[in-house]
Design a protein around this motif. Structure first.
Motif, PDB file in Angstrom:
ATOM      1  N   ALA A  26       0.832  -1.210   0.000  1.00  0.00           N
ATOM      2  CA  ALA A  26       0.000   0.000   0.000  1.00  0.00           C
ATOM      3  C   ALA A  26       0.864   1.256   0.000  1.00  0.00           C
ATOM      4  O   ALA A  26       0.531   2.268  -0.626  1.00  0.00           O
ATOM      5  CB  ALA A  26      -0.928  -0.002   1.210  1.00  0.00           C
ATOM      6  N   VAL A  27       1.992   1.185   0.712  1.00  0.00           N
ATOM      7  CA  VAL A  27       2.913   2.328   0.765  1.00  0.00           C
ATOM      8  C   VAL A  27       3.690   2.442  -0.540  1.00  0.00           C
ATOM      9  O   VAL A  27       3.904   3.540  -1.059  1.00  0.00           O
ATOM     10  CB  VAL A  27       3.883   2.196   1.959  1.00  0.00           C
ATOM     11  N   ILE A  28       4.105   1.298  -1.091  1.00  0.00           N
ATOM     12  CA  ILE A  28       4.859   1.297  -2.347  1.00  0.00           C
ATOM     13  C   ILE A  28       4.054   1.958  -3.460  1.00  0.00           C
ATOM     14  O   ILE A  28       4.601   2.620  -4.343  1.00  0.00           O
ATOM     15  CB  ILE A  28       5.253  -0.150  -2.740  1.00  0.00           C
ATOM     16  N   GLY A  29       2.737   1.810  -3.389  1.00  0.00           N
ATOM     17  CA  GLY A  29       1.872   2.420  -4.397  1.00  0.00           C
ATOM     18  C   GLY A  29       1.840   3.930  -4.333  1.00  0.00           C
ATOM     19  O   GLY A  29       1.482   4.600  -5.312  1.00  0.00           O
ATOM     20  N   ALA A  32       5.554   9.042  -3.334  1.00  0.00           N
ATOM     21  CA  ALA A  32       6.033  10.172  -2.523  1.00  0.00           C
ATOM     22  C   ALA A  32       6.217   9.738  -1.072  1.00  0.00           C
ATOM     23  O   ALA A  32       7.247  10.027  -0.452  1.00  0.00           O
ATOM     24  CB  ALA A  32       5.051  11.332  -2.608  1.00  0.00           C
ATOM     25  N   ARG A  33       5.225   9.013  -0.538  1.00  0.00           N
ATOM     26  CA  ARG A  33       5.303   8.548   0.852  1.00  0.00           C
ATOM     27  C   ARG A  33       6.380   7.478   0.989  1.00  0.00           C
ATOM     28  O   ARG A  33       7.137   7.472   1.966  1.00  0.00           O
ATOM     29  CB  ARG A  33       3.939   7.990   1.279  1.00  0.00           C
ATOM     30  N   TRP A  34       6.479   6.573  -0.004  1.00  0.00           N
ATOM     31  CA  TRP A  34       7.486   5.510   0.034  1.00  0.00           C
ATOM     32  C   TRP A  34       8.899   6.089   0.066  1.00  0.00           C
ATOM     33  O   TRP A  34       9.747   5.658   0.849  1.00  0.00           O
ATOM     34  CB  TRP A  34       7.299   4.595  -1.182  1.00  0.00           C
ATOM     35  N   GLN A  35       9.152   7.091  -0.798  1.00  0.00           N
ATOM     36  CA  GLN A  35      10.478   7.719  -0.832  1.00  0.00           C
ATOM     37  C   GLN A  35      10.793   8.419   0.477  1.00  0.00           C
ATOM     38  O   GLN A  35      11.938   8.420   0.940  1.00  0.00           O
ATOM     39  CB  GLN A  35      10.549   8.712  -2.003  1.00  0.00           C
ATOM     40  N   GLN A  36       9.783   9.015   1.097  1.00  0.00           N
ATOM     41  CA  GLN A  36       9.968   9.678   2.387  1.00  0.00           C
ATOM     42  C   GLN A  36      10.387   8.669   3.454  1.00  0.00           C
ATOM     43  O   GLN A  36      11.300   8.911   4.246  1.00  0.00           O
ATOM     44  CB  GLN A  36       8.661  10.366   2.796  1.00  0.00           C
TER      45      GLN A  36
END
Length: 358
Positions: A26-29, A32-36
């Protein structure tokens, strides 16, 4: 030290949670949040690894201490005692490393650097020394695998440098070079001296972290942009087109010029990089005046009496006066091999910070 371990436990837990999050579909999708999360996880990786090693060494030491309480033959006891000493030393080293890793991070440490070198007292000899310093820093950058780009330069007829502004791009450049700011003094017999007398000259160095556009907000209406023809050594015109750019930030009075490129557009972009760095530096000075980190104290006046470092040619000596470090390999240092000095300055700064924490 208990509060330190509480913080380490908290950071280790956060590190593990971030590891789970960056593996969550869900985060990988959400890129922006994944990179953070990846960035935050990476920033904690070293302290988490060292803390894991520390806990492992502590557990092994506890096992050895328990073993020494039992009845052991002479050979086994000697081996256990030897291992005890090694583990105690390892634990102490790791504990010190953890303290350093927990020190507040300078938010600018990972940034690129904008350096400014200006000839001070000493006329042509000071300009030649400024050129030596420029070569020293560019060679140091090459050894680190960093990229160097000239923003603006004013040379003399003898290939000296009146002043030069350049960028050093590389991971952690500011963390390595931030202590180079100040007055550098040289003592040697100038090539222009027929009597063989030793002269003392000086050059100033300023080191600024390069600012991103998000770091500094600049109102275009507050800028005055002038264009003019580039000049060469001695003021001789070398460019008949108006490609050189001078930018004045009217509210602060900061003036930046660039004439290194033949393109007016490229010169403007380079000048804006320096302007942002100087404005960020000024903003940080205003916030940290209690630390006496103003740009004026960085650079000094360029007078012979103010110095952070002396390069003495007759004695083949380089001395950093702030930490009392002396090296007798001047030419090697001027060839860019300044890592020993850089490391000593960083270590001293960390030790001072640790004293304040303790």
């Amino acid at each position: 030290m208990r509060s330190v371990f509480d913080k380490l436990d908290s950071l280790e837990k956060k590190y593990e949670e971030l590891g789970e999050l960056i593996a969550d579909p869900a985060v990988i999708g959400d890129q922006a949040r994944w990179q953070q999360y990846v960035k935050a996880h990476s920033e904690l990786s070293e302290v988490a690894a060292v803390y894991h090693e520390y806990k492992q060494a502590s557990a092994e030491l506890d096992d050895i201490m328990q073993m020494l309480q039992d009845k052991l033959d002479t050979e086994m006891r000697e081996l256990a005692e030897l291992e005890q000493v090694e583990l105690e030393e390892k634990k102490e080293t790791l504990e010190q490393k953890l303290k350093i890793l927990l020190l507040p991070k300078d938010p600018n440490d990972e940034k690129n650097v904008i350096m400014e070198i200006r000839a001070g007292t000493g006329g042509e000899e000071a300009a030649l020394f400024a050129a030596d310093l420029f070569r020293m820093y560019t060679r140091f950058a090459e050894l680190k695998g960093w990229r160097t780009e000239i923003i603006d330069a004013h040379h003399t007829d003898l290939n000296g440098i009146k002043e030069i502004t350049f960028v050093i791009e590389g991971k952690g450049a500011y963390s390595q070079l931030k202590f180079e700011s100040g007055v550098h003094r040289v003592q040697r017999v100038p090539t222009t001296e027929s009597g063989g007398r030793i002269h003392t000259s000086a050059a100033t160095v300023a080191v600024l972290p390069e600012a991103e556009e998000v770091d500094v907000e600049i109102n275009p209406n507050e800028l005055r942009i002038d264009v003019f023809c580039s000049t060469g050594p001695g003021g001789q015109s070398v460019n008949t087109t108006q490609s050189a750019v001078r930018i004045t930030h009217i509210p602060s009075g900061i003036v930046v010029s660039c004439q290194d490129e033949k393109s007016q557009h490229k010169n403007k972009d380079k000048a804006m990089r320096v302007l942002r760095a100087r404005m960020l530096d000024k903003a940080q000075q205003d916030q940290q005046q209690q630390l006496a980190s103003t740009r004026k104290s960085q650079v000094g006046s360029g007078d012979r009496s103010e110095r952070i470092r002396t390069y003495n040619f007759p004695q083949n000596r380089v001395t950093d006066h702030r930490i009392g470090l002396t090296l007798h390999r001047l030419q090697d240092v001027l060839m860019g091999n300044v890592q020993e000095i850089v490391d000593a300055l960083v270590t001293t700064d960390q030790a001072e910070q640790l004293q304040q924490v303790d």
